[in-house]
Design an enzyme around this catalytic site. Sequence first.
Site, PDB file in Angstrom:
ATOM      1  N   GLU A   5      47.381   3.714 -53.253  1.00  0.00           N
ATOM      2  CA  GLU A   5      47.376   5.176 -53.373  1.00  0.00           C
ATOM      3  C   GLU A   5      47.473   5.762 -51.978  1.00  0.00           C
ATOM      4  OE1 GLU A   5      44.378   7.218 -55.597  1.00  0.00           O
ATOM      5  OE2 GLU A   5      44.251   5.637 -57.132  1.00  0.00           O
ATOM      6  N   GLU A  53      38.863   2.202 -57.470  1.00  0.00           N
ATOM      7  CA  GLU A  53      37.942   2.830 -56.509  1.00  0.00           C
ATOM      8  C   GLU A  53      36.482   2.517 -56.844  1.00  0.00           C
ATOM      9  OE1 GLU A  53      40.625   6.558 -54.870  1.00  0.00           O
ATOM     10  OE2 GLU A  53      39.170   6.983 -56.447  1.00  0.00           O
TER      11      GLU A  53
END
Length: 490
Positions: free
Chosen positions: A379, A175
């Site tokens: 995810e 991320e």
Amino acid sequence: MSFPKGFLWGGATAANQLEGAWNEDGKGVSISDISTGGSAKQSKRFTPVFEEGTYYPSHVAIDHYHRYKEDIKLFAEMGFKVYRFSINWTRIYPTGFEDEPNEKGLAFYDDLIDECNKYNIEPLITLCHYEIPFEIVKKYKGFASRETIDLFMKYATTVFERYKGKVKYWLTFNEINNGTNPVGGPLALGVLGDTENASEFIHPVNDDPEVRFQALHHTFVASALAVIIGHQIDPNFKIGCMQIMATSYALTPDPKDQILNQQHNHIMNWFCSDVQCRGAYPRYMNRYFKEHNINIKMLPGDTEILRDGHVDFYTCSYYMSFCQTTHDNREEVAGNMMGGTANPYLKASDWGWQIDPIGLRYALNEIYDRYQMPIMVVENGLGAYDEKGEDGMVHDTYRIDYLRQHIEQMKEAVEDGVDLIGYTSWGCIDLVSASTGEYAKRYGYIYVNKFDDGSGDFSRERKESFYWYKKVIETNGEDLTDVDTTDLRP
């Protein structure tokens, strides 16, 4: 409509959220190890000095460090084709400054990778998943200093050389675009404004956008160098980026809302992946930097490094979407490391994250149109309160519904022409929440008997979703119907 043959089904975790054993076998302290527990109503905190009697969830997590064989066996029972996990940098170089790696840390991941390969589960390894050594944070403010690039490259080179031939898929930074937000400064970049006093997790003190974006630049260079060196070490490596994909819509047809949404998407959803996938800074950042008084210092050669070190594939987390508006009559909602304006057409999870499966199809099309490279969703999942039924099993039909709807939309995206090659749902086993630091926010197919009051024996139990996801994998996503667990009770 169907998923391609060889589609990589699996699950995803992070070392700091499941391993525990935070100071065993030579492991050092990472940025996540100084993060306290919290809840949906109370922010976690970073405490540079450990506080006696304060709960630090990464220190114990779900004890995967000692139970990894049991966990991988359960993943294999579900039929995983791929397992995404991270290597904790501080297991390999405890402070980041050592000349030689910690052999016990390397051996642990040798065993973990071997256990995956034993069951024909493809390892997908994240090099840095919010696990920057705290000594680097203290000395250099993480990637705010260019010296950290060399420290990261020492670590990346060590694990690339150690595990070549056993691992094909790698991700550089988790991320990475979280670094465009203040909360991502400490976690994604190691930029903690105050390394002597405690600060809130959501609102780190002394955030300096120029320092943060400079750190982001150094992280881009480190990622690109890792791609270049990784390909030299093993030409078979496939090395990707990992982004938060937070689909965003204009709340109204007002042209001002459209422009605001476009600007938001530029910074949050496209900037970092433009650099990592296209190999250059996008032109829209020139105005952003100018208007925010941000001056990025680049060294000669950085442009060529970014160009030559673009990634092989794109991956993202996807949990929810937001809206953007210039109007005052808006409702704010929470999300993955950020917040935004509520969408009146969507429902929300127990933690207020809006559920938008169609937004995943929309995002996948936007990503593929932009980059034309293979994509994985690494995810996606539903954090919820799980309770056992009278038969002793967690009947998490709400999680099954969430996952089913998102898988259906992934199938639509494949039909649209998107080159989607894999899906690793988040928290395939219950672990500690990254955003709130609690066990109560559960994501897994496997229930872990561990609770926020400190009780629990870490035992593992299959939820209803365990059997459902097993069927999904067996049929390559063709059969998404419910399962009968009558004869599968504990």
